[in-house]
Design a protein around this motif. Structure first.
Motif: not given
Length: 95
Positions: A52-54, A56-57, A61, A66, A69
């Motif tokens: 997770y990334r906020n 997303p890259v 994602q 949160p 994966s």
């Protein structure tokens, strides 16, 4: 009495380290062969993923929450989503 370097002891230690490294290398090669055989059978080994990334890259994602994966191994095969690191590693260890 001299407390200097002991060539024989040093060489023995070096040979022990080389032997240990050879054993470790052989174990890694066996593990690589085992994982390659699983992949050849169409079994996903979850060898790559995104977390997770906020914001997303990577497209993979998008939609993750949160702590989650997603497996990105292969092309469109595995859709495994783990809800924690522990769940991810349990899936990998189960292979």
């Amino acid at each position: 009495m001299s407390y200097g370097d002991d060539y024989g002891t040093d060489m023995e230690a070096i040979e022990d380290l080389r032997h240990d490294a050879d054993l470790e290398q052989a174990a890694m090669e066996r593990e690589g062969d085992r994982l390659a055989a699983l992949r050849a059978q169409g079994i996903c080994t979850h060898s790559s993923g995104v977390m997770y990334r906020n914001p997303p890259v990577y497209p993979e994602q998008v939609g993750l929450r949160p702590g989650q994966s997603r497996c990105t191994e292969g092309t469109g095969g595995c859709e495994f989503v783990a809800n924690s690191d522990a769940e991810w590693f349990a899936a990998v260890d189960a292979l």
